[in-house]
Motif scaffolding. Structure first.
Motif, PDB file in Angstrom:
ATOM      1  N   ALA A  44       4.030   4.301 -14.018  1.00 45.44           N
ATOM      2  CA  ALA A  44       3.080   3.311 -14.018  1.00 45.44           C
ATOM      3  C   ALA A  44       1.744   3.574 -13.394  1.00 45.44           C
ATOM      4  O   ALA A  44       1.616   3.559 -12.089  1.00 45.44           O
ATOM      5  CB  ALA A  44       3.753   2.244 -12.953  1.00 45.44           C
ATOM      6  N   ILE A  45       0.907   3.668 -14.098  1.00 50.49           N
ATOM      7  CA  ILE A  45      -0.555   4.323 -14.143  1.00 50.49           C
ATOM      8  C   ILE A  45      -1.508   3.487 -14.607  1.00 50.49           C
ATOM      9  O   ILE A  45      -1.485   2.780 -15.738  1.00 50.49           O
ATOM     10  CB  ILE A  45      -0.673   5.798 -14.450  1.00 50.49           C
ATOM     11  CG1 ILE A  45       0.463   6.613 -13.886  1.00 50.49           C
ATOM     12  CG2 ILE A  45      -1.917   6.280 -14.287  1.00 50.49           C
ATOM     13  CD1 ILE A  45       0.642   8.056 -14.462  1.00 50.49           C
ATOM     14  N   GLN A  46      -2.467   3.133 -13.735  1.00 52.71           N
ATOM     15  CA  GLN A  46      -3.713   2.556 -14.147  1.00 52.71           C
ATOM     16  C   GLN A  46      -4.905   3.209 -13.993  1.00 52.71           C
ATOM     17  O   GLN A  46      -5.112   4.118 -12.688  1.00 52.71           O
ATOM     18  CB  GLN A  46      -4.033   1.010 -13.566  1.00 52.71           C
ATOM     19  CG  GLN A  46      -2.713  -0.150 -14.185  1.00 52.71           C
ATOM     20  CD  GLN A  46      -3.180  -0.379 -15.642  1.00 52.71           C
ATOM     21  OE1 GLN A  46      -4.472  -0.153 -16.093  1.00 52.71           O
ATOM     22  NE2 GLN A  46      -2.240  -0.356 -16.479  1.00 52.71           N
ATOM     23  N   VAL A 100     -11.186   6.703 -11.265  1.00 50.60           N
ATOM     24  CA  VAL A 100     -10.221   6.271 -10.446  1.00 50.60           C
ATOM     25  C   VAL A 100      -8.525   6.041 -11.091  1.00 50.60           C
ATOM     26  O   VAL A 100      -8.606   5.211 -12.090  1.00 50.60           O
ATOM     27  CB  VAL A 100     -10.410   5.170  -9.314  1.00 50.60           C
ATOM     28  CG1 VAL A 100      -9.119   5.019  -8.610  1.00 50.60           C
ATOM     29  CG2 VAL A 100     -11.626   5.308  -8.681  1.00 50.60           C
ATOM     30  N   VAL A 101      -7.883   6.874 -10.718  1.00 53.18           N
ATOM     31  CA  VAL A 101      -6.490   6.763 -11.324  1.00 53.18           C
ATOM     32  C   VAL A 101      -5.450   6.313 -10.158  1.00 53.18           C
ATOM     33  O   VAL A 101      -5.334   6.901  -9.110  1.00 53.18           O
ATOM     34  CB  VAL A 101      -5.848   8.065 -11.810  1.00 53.18           C
ATOM     35  CG1 VAL A 101      -4.378   7.951 -12.263  1.00 53.18           C
ATOM     36  CG2 VAL A 101      -7.006   8.673 -12.864  1.00 53.18           C
ATOM     37  N   SER A 102      -4.823   5.168 -10.553  1.00 53.34           N
ATOM     38  CA  SER A 102      -3.917   4.649  -9.636  1.00 53.34           C
ATOM     39  C   SER A 102      -2.480   4.781 -10.195  1.00 53.34           C
ATOM     40  O   SER A 102      -2.262   4.452 -11.208  1.00 53.34           O
ATOM     41  CB  SER A 102      -4.174   3.014  -9.449  1.00 53.34           C
ATOM     42  OG  SER A 102      -3.001   2.524  -8.656  1.00 53.34           O
ATOM     43  N   THR A 103      -1.724   5.219  -9.305  1.00 48.62           N
ATOM     44  CA  THR A 103      -0.168   5.637  -9.495  1.00 48.62           C
ATOM     45  C   THR A 103       0.765   4.550  -8.664  1.00 48.62           C
ATOM     46  O   THR A 103       0.513   4.815  -7.432  1.00 48.62           O
ATOM     47  CB  THR A 103       0.300   7.089  -9.259  1.00 48.62           C
ATOM     48  OG1 THR A 103      -0.726   7.868  -9.809  1.00 48.62           O
ATOM     49  CG2 THR A 103       1.736   7.138  -9.838  1.00 48.62           C
ATOM     50  N   TYR A 104       1.545   3.844  -9.188  1.00 50.99           N
ATOM     51  CA  TYR A 104       2.330   2.980  -8.620  1.00 50.99           C
ATOM     52  C   TYR A 104       3.818   3.471  -8.772  1.00 50.99           C
ATOM     53  O   TYR A 104       4.380   3.417  -9.996  1.00 50.99           O
ATOM     54  CB  TYR A 104       2.004   1.457  -9.349  1.00 50.99           C
ATOM     55  CG  TYR A 104       3.470   0.259  -8.816  1.00 50.99           C
ATOM     56  CD1 TYR A 104       3.744   0.498  -7.429  1.00 50.99           C
ATOM     57  CD2 TYR A 104       3.754  -0.495  -9.864  1.00 50.99           C
ATOM     58  CE1 TYR A 104       4.664  -0.594  -7.125  1.00 50.99           C
ATOM     59  CE2 TYR A 104       4.700  -1.638  -9.288  1.00 50.99           C
ATOM     60  CZ  TYR A 104       5.048  -1.684  -7.901  1.00 50.99           C
ATOM     61  OH  TYR A 104       6.014  -2.381  -7.760  1.00 50.99           O
ATOM     62  N   GLY A 149       0.770  -1.308  -0.124  1.00 44.97           N
ATOM     63  CA  GLY A 149       0.022  -0.070  -0.074  1.00 44.97           C
ATOM     64  C   GLY A 149       0.792   1.412   0.038  1.00 44.97           C
ATOM     65  O   GLY A 149       0.210   2.226  -0.737  1.00 44.97           O
ATOM     66  N   ALA A 150       2.239   1.288   0.665  1.00 43.81           N
ATOM     67  CA  ALA A 150       2.887   2.635   0.628  1.00 43.81           C
ATOM     68  C   ALA A 150       3.283   2.907  -0.637  1.00 43.81           C
ATOM     69  O   ALA A 150       3.720   4.020  -0.729  1.00 43.81           O
ATOM     70  CB  ALA A 150       4.199   2.080   1.698  1.00 43.81           C
ATOM     71  N   GLN A 151       3.467   1.974  -1.658  1.00 42.38           N
ATOM     72  CA  GLN A 151       3.947   2.293  -2.904  1.00 42.38           C
ATOM     73  C   GLN A 151       2.754   2.662  -3.869  1.00 42.38           C
ATOM     74  O   GLN A 151       2.953   2.784  -5.201  1.00 42.38           O
ATOM     75  CB  GLN A 151       4.564   1.004  -3.504  1.00 42.38           C
ATOM     76  CG  GLN A 151       5.722   0.718  -2.634  1.00 42.38           C
ATOM     77  CD  GLN A 151       6.452  -0.574  -3.342  1.00 42.38           C
ATOM     78  OE1 GLN A 151       6.179  -0.866  -4.462  1.00 42.38           O
ATOM     79  NE2 GLN A 151       7.156  -1.307  -2.345  1.00 42.38           N
ATOM     80  N   LEU A 152       1.545   2.859  -3.079  1.00 45.05           N
ATOM     81  CA  LEU A 152       0.336   3.201  -4.328  1.00 45.05           C
ATOM     82  C   LEU A 152      -0.254   4.419  -3.676  1.00 45.05           C
ATOM     83  O   LEU A 152      -0.094   4.772  -2.559  1.00 45.05           O
ATOM     84  CB  LEU A 152      -0.809   2.007  -4.193  1.00 45.05           C
ATOM     85  CG  LEU A 152      -0.334   0.725  -4.790  1.00 45.05           C
ATOM     86  CD1 LEU A 152      -1.382  -0.203  -4.423  1.00 45.05           C
ATOM     87  CD2 LEU A 152      -0.386   1.018  -6.521  1.00 45.05           C
ATOM     88  N   ALA A 153      -0.819   5.282  -4.694  1.00 42.70           N
ATOM     89  CA  ALA A 153      -1.306   6.599  -4.368  1.00 42.70           C
ATOM     90  C   ALA A 153      -2.814   6.506  -5.434  1.00 42.70           C
ATOM     91  O   ALA A 153      -2.581   6.456  -6.598  1.00 42.70           O
ATOM     92  CB  ALA A 153      -0.739   7.777  -4.274  1.00 42.70           C
ATOM     93  N   PHE A 154      -3.951   7.195  -5.100  1.00 44.92           N
ATOM     94  CA  PHE A 154      -5.257   7.034  -5.762  1.00 44.92           C
ATOM     95  C   PHE A 154      -5.692   8.495  -6.030  1.00 44.92           C
ATOM     96  O   PHE A 154      -5.681   9.080  -4.825  1.00 44.92           O
ATOM     97  CB  PHE A 154      -6.341   5.985  -5.198  1.00 44.92           C
ATOM     98  CG  PHE A 154      -5.860   4.554  -5.181  1.00 44.92           C
ATOM     99  CD1 PHE A 154      -6.024   3.774  -6.369  1.00 44.92           C
ATOM    100  CD2 PHE A 154      -5.193   4.060  -4.156  1.00 44.92           C
ATOM    101  CE1 PHE A 154      -5.447   2.481  -6.450  1.00 44.92           C
ATOM    102  CE2 PHE A 154      -4.827   2.754  -3.889  1.00 44.92           C
ATOM    103  CZ  PHE A 154      -4.852   1.968  -5.188  1.00 44.92           C
ATOM    104  N   SER A 155      -6.172   8.821  -6.960  1.00 45.43           N
ATOM    105  CA  SER A 155      -7.068  10.036  -7.190  1.00 45.43           C
ATOM    106  C   SER A 155      -8.410   9.775  -7.829  1.00 45.43           C
ATOM    107  O   SER A 155      -8.574   8.648  -8.807  1.00 45.43           O
ATOM    108  CB  SER A 155      -6.366  10.993  -8.315  1.00 45.43           C
ATOM    109  OG  SER A 155      -5.173  11.313  -7.632  1.00 45.43           O
ATOM    110  N   VAL A 156      -9.284  10.468  -7.071  1.00 46.41           N
ATOM    111  CA  VAL A 156     -10.904   9.876  -7.440  1.00 46.41           C
ATOM    112  C   VAL A 156     -11.448  11.037  -8.225  1.00 46.41           C
ATOM    113  O   VAL A 156     -11.330  12.264  -7.773  1.00 46.41           O
ATOM    114  CB  VAL A 156     -11.640   9.689  -6.314  1.00 46.41           C
ATOM    115  CG1 VAL A 156     -13.126   9.224  -6.673  1.00 46.41           C
ATOM    116  CG2 VAL A 156     -11.127   8.455  -5.576  1.00 46.41           C
TER     117      VAL A 156
END
Length: 307
Positions: free
Chosen positions: A205-207, A196-200, A157-164
């Motif tokens: 590295a974005i999904q 939702v945008v997920s940044t790894y 989880g510490a390596q991920l950040a999400f935007s809504v």
């Protein structure tokens, strides 16, 4: 002046004892007992009485529930009570609370009770007429709970950040609702569809995904990344010790810079694909091409060969 007789002395002493504060104890002779000029006020103790309320005031008790459910919400609430004004002026806040089931003491009149639950809110008009009122406010809300993975492997989880975001028209990222959402965090939202945008990591590295939030439900979604973490090194020979203080640049084949880093062996998370690595050390520049495969973490070495 003649000295008072025994009977008169006793009379004066008795009068002084029964009449404190008259100053006679000093003149009553040897049989009198001096008394204090003032007596202390008596101490009265007892139960504390509630502060009196103004005439016509009465309590308003409120609870909040999710739409479609009678189960009360017990946390994450913010209540505000506004005057229900008929003019165009801004309504004044007369009370607020963060309790799950607050109680407000209000004068007769019309009010608007508003409750906020995360990014969802609801309001209700309340009329007070001098009698206690209990009421319930329905909140149309659900929640998102997000995580990330590479194949079957969960990303820390510490390596991920999400935007809504809320989509507007054809723009999927029309309005930002919340950035910096952590993996596993519960994001309370009104019912609807969100982007939702997920940044790894900190590079490319974005999904992305469109997710639906329903009333009273938690949408638990895992966004699957296709990426890997590579460790960059400048070495004199394959497998040799890395040079410290090397400046690295990671570029796309077209020349766009993806990431820059300085060190002996910095780690960079990249989306799968083809890249060009440039290493600068002691005024010299070295390059190599490399490929990132999803889920394959490895070292990328640039060999420092004399030109």
């Amino acid at each position: 002046m003649e000295r008072a007789g025994p009977r008169l002395s006793r009379t004066l002493a008795l009068w002084a004892a029964l009449s404190p504060g008259l100053g006679l104890a000093q003149e009553a002779g040897p049989f009198a007992t001096p008394l204090p000029q003032t007596l202390p006020s008596p101490s009265v103790t007892g139960p504390q009485l509630p502060a009196p309320t103004l005439e016509g005031e009465a309590p308003l008790s409120l609870t909040a529930t999710l739409a479609g459910s009678d189960r009360p919400l017990r946390s994450g609430l913010a209540w505000r009570i506004y005057e229900d004004r008929t003019d165009a002026g801004r309504p004044a806040i007369v009370a607020r609370s963060s309790a799950a089931d607050p109680s407000f003491t209000l004068s007769p009149g019309s009010y608007v009770a508003t409750v906020t639950y995360g990014f969802a809110s609801a309001s209700k008009r309340i009329v007070m007429a001098g009698a206690p009122v209990s009421d319930q406010v329905k909140v149309s809300a659900g929640a998102l709970k997000l995580s990330g993975a590479i194949g079957e492997v969960r990303i820390p989880g510490a390596q991920l950040a999400f935007s809504v975001f809320v989509p507007i028209g054809t723009n999927s990222e029309g309005r930002l609702v919340r950035s910096g959402v952590k993996a596993g965090e519960l994001v309370r939202l009104p019912e609807g569809t969100y982007h939702v945008v997920s940044t790894y990591g900190e590079s490319n590295a974005i999904q992305r995904a469109d997710l639906k939030v329903e009333n009273g439900k938690v949408t638990d979604a895992t966004l699957n990344h296709r990426a890997a973490t590579v460790t960059l090194k400048l070495v004199a020979a394959p497998g040799a010790e890395a040079f410290a203080g090397t400046a690295f640049s990671v570029l796309t084949p077209g020349g766009d810079t993806i990431r820059e880093a300085i060190g002996a062996f910095p780690a960079v998370t990249l989306a799968e694909g083809d890249y060009v690595l440039i290493a600068r050390h002691d005024g010299q520049v070295f390059t190599r091409e490399f490929k990132v495969e999803s889920g394959l973490d490895r070292d990328i070495e640039v060999v420092a060969r004399a030109s």
